[in-house]
Design a protein around this motif. Structure first.
Motif, PDB file in Angstrom:
ATOM      1  N   VAL A 125      -5.901   3.469  11.892  1.00 25.26           N
ATOM      2  CA  VAL A 125      -5.099   3.202  10.695  1.00 25.26           C
ATOM      3  C   VAL A 125      -3.886   2.342  11.055  1.00 25.26           C
ATOM      4  N   ARG A 126      -3.237   2.666  12.156  1.00 21.02           N
ATOM      5  CA  ARG A 126      -2.057   1.910  12.558  1.00 21.02           C
ATOM      6  C   ARG A 126      -2.412   0.463  12.884  1.00 21.02           C
ATOM      7  N   ASP A 127      -3.526   0.261  13.561  1.00 17.12           N
ATOM      8  CA  ASP A 127      -3.933  -1.090  13.942  1.00 17.12           C
ATOM      9  C   ASP A 127      -4.335  -1.940  12.746  1.00 17.12           C
ATOM     10  N   LEU A 128      -4.666  -1.300  11.630  1.00 22.46           N
ATOM     11  CA  LEU A 128      -5.029  -2.058  10.433  1.00 22.46           C
ATOM     12  C   LEU A 128      -3.837  -2.835   9.896  1.00 22.46           C
ATOM     13  N   GLU A 129      -2.642  -2.328  10.118  1.00 17.63           N
ATOM     14  CA  GLU A 129      -1.407  -2.965   9.653  1.00 17.63           C
ATOM     15  C   GLU A 129      -1.445  -3.232   8.150  1.00 17.63           C
ATOM     16  N   ALA A 130      -1.922  -2.258   7.416  1.00 10.22           N
ATOM     17  CA  ALA A 130      -2.006  -2.400   5.961  1.00 10.22           C
ATOM     18  C   ALA A 130      -0.644  -2.139   5.330  1.00 10.22           C
ATOM     19  N   ALA A 131      -0.452  -2.722   4.167  1.00 10.17           N
ATOM     20  CA  ALA A 131       0.807  -2.560   3.454  1.00 10.17           C
ATOM     21  C   ALA A 131       0.930  -1.137   2.912  1.00 10.17           C
ATOM     22  N   THR A 132       2.189  -0.684   2.796  1.00 12.39           N
ATOM     23  CA  THR A 132       2.499   0.576   2.121  1.00 12.39           C
ATOM     24  C   THR A 132       2.655   0.287   0.633  1.00 12.39           C
TER      25      THR A 132
ATOM     26  N   ASP B 182       0.078  -1.938 -14.331  1.00  9.26           N
ATOM     27  CA  ASP B 182      -1.002  -1.671 -15.273  1.00  9.26           C
ATOM     28  C   ASP B 182      -0.456  -0.812 -16.397  1.00  9.26           C
ATOM     29  N   GLU B 183      -1.338  -0.192 -17.158  1.00  6.89           N
ATOM     30  CA  GLU B 183      -0.904   0.572 -18.315  1.00  6.89           C
ATOM     31  C   GLU B 183      -0.171   1.856 -17.947  1.00  6.89           C
ATOM     32  N   VAL B 184      -0.312   2.288 -16.705  1.00  4.29           N
ATOM     33  CA  VAL B 184       0.253   3.572 -16.291  1.00  4.29           C
ATOM     34  C   VAL B 184       1.398   3.427 -15.298  1.00  4.29           C
ATOM     35  N   SER B 185       1.286   2.493 -14.366  1.00 12.01           N
ATOM     36  CA  SER B 185       2.228   2.459 -13.254  1.00 12.01           C
ATOM     37  C   SER B 185       2.577   1.047 -12.817  1.00 12.01           C
ATOM     38  N   LEU B 186       3.622   0.972 -12.002  1.00 13.36           N
ATOM     39  CA  LEU B 186       4.045  -0.260 -11.347  1.00 13.36           C
ATOM     40  C   LEU B 186       3.919  -0.031  -9.846  1.00 13.36           C
ATOM     41  N   THR B 187       3.193  -0.900  -9.165  1.00 10.02           N
ATOM     42  CA  THR B 187       2.943  -0.738  -7.731  1.00 10.02           C
ATOM     43  C   THR B 187       3.584  -1.873  -6.961  1.00 10.02           C
ATOM     44  N   ILE B 188       4.387  -1.509  -5.966  1.00  8.79           N
ATOM     45  CA  ILE B 188       5.037  -2.489  -5.094  1.00  8.79           C
ATOM     46  C   ILE B 188       4.428  -2.349  -3.699  1.00  8.79           C
ATOM     47  N   SER B 189       3.850  -3.422  -3.177  1.00 10.26           N
ATOM     48  CA  SER B 189       3.309  -3.423  -1.822  1.00 10.26           C
ATOM     49  C   SER B 189       4.355  -3.960  -0.861  1.00 10.26           C
ATOM     50  N   THR B 190       4.498  -3.283   0.289  1.00 10.54           N
ATOM     51  CA  THR B 190       5.527  -3.668   1.243  1.00 10.54           C
ATOM     52  C   THR B 190       5.097  -3.355   2.668  1.00 10.54           C
ATOM     53  N   ARG B 191       5.581  -4.145   3.602  1.00 10.51           N
ATOM     54  CA  ARG B 191       5.385  -3.853   5.026  1.00 10.51           C
ATOM     55  C   ARG B 191       6.675  -3.360   5.665  1.00 10.51           C
ATOM     56  N   THR B 192       7.732  -3.310   4.872  1.00  6.29           N
ATOM     57  CA  THR B 192       9.027  -2.780   5.324  1.00  6.29           C
ATOM     58  C   THR B 192       9.526  -1.796   4.273  1.00  6.29           C
TER      59      THR B 192
ATOM     60  N   GLY C 233      18.232   4.266  -8.903  1.00  3.49           N
ATOM     61  CA  GLY C 233      17.955   5.560  -9.517  1.00  3.49           C
ATOM     62  C   GLY C 233      16.541   5.714 -10.012  1.00  3.49           C
ATOM     63  N   THR C 234      15.590   5.155  -9.257  1.00 11.08           N
ATOM     64  CA  THR C 234      14.190   5.179  -9.708  1.00 11.08           C
ATOM     65  C   THR C 234      13.293   5.987  -8.762  1.00 11.08           C
ATOM     66  N   LEU C 235      13.850   6.990  -8.103  1.00  8.15           N
ATOM     67  CA  LEU C 235      13.058   7.786  -7.163  1.00  8.15           C
ATOM     68  C   LEU C 235      12.277   8.915  -7.840  1.00  8.15           C
ATOM     69  N   ASP C 236      12.650   9.316  -9.037  1.00 10.07           N
ATOM     70  CA  ASP C 236      11.941  10.392  -9.731  1.00 10.07           C
ATOM     71  C   ASP C 236      10.499   9.974 -10.019  1.00 10.07           C
ATOM     72  N   GLY C 237       9.564  10.803  -9.587  1.00 10.72           N
ATOM     73  CA  GLY C 237       8.154  10.519  -9.833  1.00 10.72           C
ATOM     74  C   GLY C 237       7.568   9.460  -8.933  1.00 10.72           C
ATOM     75  N   LEU C 238       8.350   8.953  -7.989  1.00 14.82           N
ATOM     76  CA  LEU C 238       7.876   7.893  -7.090  1.00 14.82           C
ATOM     77  C   LEU C 238       6.821   8.441  -6.120  1.00 14.82           C
ATOM     78  N   GLN C 239       5.796   7.646  -5.830  1.00 18.19           N
ATOM     79  CA  GLN C 239       4.770   8.004  -4.854  1.00 18.19           C
ATOM     80  C   GLN C 239       4.690   6.921  -3.791  1.00 18.19           C
ATOM     81  N   VAL C 240       4.551   7.339  -2.558  1.00 17.67           N
ATOM     82  CA  VAL C 240       4.389   6.403  -1.451  1.00 17.67           C
ATOM     83  C   VAL C 240       3.025   6.642  -0.822  1.00 17.67           C
ATOM     84  N   ARG C 241       2.216   5.597  -0.767  1.00 16.39           N
ATOM     85  CA  ARG C 241       0.867   5.725  -0.213  1.00 16.39           C
ATOM     86  C   ARG C 241       0.699   4.765   0.960  1.00 16.39           C
TER      87      ARG C 241
END
Length: 302
Positions: free
Chosen positions: A221-228, A254-264, A276-284
Motif C-alpha cells: 500500500v505504501r509503495d503505491l503512493e496513492a493520494a489520500t 457529487d450529490e452527496v459529498s465533496l472529495t479532495i485528493s491530496t498527497r500532503t 471549521g469544516t471538520l465535523d463529519g469529515l472522513q479521511v480515506r
C-alpha cells in the motif's frame, strides 16, 4: 531453501491446452507465516495451491514442502499438512463430532484432540448436530477443524470464508489467528482484500498465472503512493475554495459529498480546521484493494 522455510515454490508452470494457468510462479513461505495468494477469477490461485499441496503435478518447476517434494504423492508428508478445499465434502448423516472422529481416526487422533478442535472452532455446542443441519459458517469452521485435527505443521486453505456472512467471516478470522498463534504456517487464497490486509503477514497478487507483486500488505500500500481522499458533506465548503486550499490536488463533488485528493494531508487538514469544516469529515487512505486494482485492472472477470 533454509530450515525456516515451510514451502518453496520455484518457477512452476501448468497449462490446460492453450490456457497457461500458472506461468512461472515462484515464492517462499516461512515457518509460522500467514501467506495469502490473491487474484481475480482465473488468476491461477487454486492451481498454484494444488501444486504446492502435491495434489497436482506441474508441467515444470519444483516444490519443496517442509523440505520434501510433495509430488509424486508423498505419504510421509500427509500427517504434516492440512488441506481445506474450496468445496468441502463430509460423510453423510454424521454429526460434527463424528466427522472429526472419522477424519482423526486416519491419524490415530484421540477423543481429547477432537474436543480441543471443536472448542477451537466454536462448535462444542454443536458436537451432536448432524453436519447437514449446520449453517454455512459452521460448516466452514468444521471443514477447517478437519484440516487441523491431526495437528499439521502447515495448513492450506482455499477461499475459506467464501459465501459467509460478515459475522461468520469475522468469527472465522479469530479461528485463523488462533491457528497461527499456535505456530502453524497458513497458506490461503481469498477474494476478500480487507481480510488479507488484516490477517496476512505477506501476500502475493496473481493475475493470468503470474505473480505481479509480493510483500507485506502495508508495504504494498505504501509503495503505491496513492493520494489520500478527504471527504466532506456537500455544502460544507465551496468547490472553488476547496481547490485553493494548501495540498488540494483534485476536487470532485457529487450529490452527496465533496472529495479532495491530496498527497500532503497535514496542511490540508489544518486549513480545513481553520475553516471549521471538520465535523463529519472522513479521511480515506489507500488500501490493499487499491493495489489490487492498480495491478490487475478494473475490467469485469467472469
Amino acid at each position: 531453501m533454509t530450515t525456516s522455510t515451510a514451502l518453496a515454490v520455484t518457477d512452476i508452470h501448468m497449462s490446460y491446452g492453450d490456457l497457461r494457468a500458472v506461468d512461472g510462479v515462484s515464492f517462499e513461505v516461512a515457518e509460522g507465516e500467514f501467506f495469502g495468494i490473491l487474484g481475480p477469477n482465473g488468476a491461477g490461485k487454486t492451481t498454484t495451491l494444488e501444486i504446492a499441496e502435491g495434489l497436482r503435478e506441474p508441467d515444470s518447476g519444483t516444490v519443496r514442502l517442509l523440505g520434501e517434494a510433495p509430488w509424486p504423492r508423498n505419504l510421509a508428508l500427509l500427517p504434516k499438512i492440512g488441506v481445506q478445499l474450496q468445496a468441502s465434502a463430509f460423510f453423510e448423516k454424521l454429526t460434527a463430532r463424528e466427522q472429526l472422529e472419522t477424519f482423526g481416526a486416519l491419524y490415530g487422533v484421540t477423543s481429547a484432540r477432537v474436543d480441543e478442535m471443536l472448542e477451537l472452532v466454536g462448535l462444542s455446542d454443536k458436537a451432536s448436530t448432524p453436519e447437514a443441519k449446520l449453517s454455512g459458517g459452521q460448516r466452514q469452521r468444521l471443514s477447517i477443524a478437519c484440516a487441523l485435527v491431526h495437528d499439521p505443521d502447515i495448513v492450506f486453505l482455499d477461499e475459506p470464508t467464501a459465501a459467509l456472512d460478515p459475522q461468520a467471516r469475522r468469527n472465522l478470522w479469530d479461528v485463523l489467528r488462533e491457528v497461527q498463534a499456535r505456530g502453524k504456517t497458513i497458506v490461503y487464497t481469498t477474494h476478500y482484500l480487507d481480510e488479507a490486509e488484516v490477517l496476512c503477514d505477506r501476500v502475493a497478487i496473481m493475475d493470468r498465472g503470474r505473480i505481479l507483486a509480493m510483500d507485506a500488505p502495508a508495504r504494498l500500500v505504501r509503495d503505491l503512493e496513492a493520494a489520500t481522499r478527504v471527504i466532506l458533506e456537500r455544502g460544507a465548503l465551496a468547490p472553488d475554495l476547496a481547490r485553493a486550499l494548501p495540498g488540494a490536488d483534485q476536487v470532485a463533488q457529487d450529490e452527496v459529498s465533496l472529495t479532495i485528493s491530496t498527497r500532503t494531508p497535514a496542511p490540508l487538514l489544518a486549513a480545513l480546521a481553520e475553516h471549521g469544516t471538520l465535523d463529519g469529515l472522513q479521511v480515506r487512505t489507500a488500501t490493499l484493494e487499491d493495489v489490487f486494482l492498480e495491478l490487475t485492472g478494473r475490467e469485469y472477470r467472469a
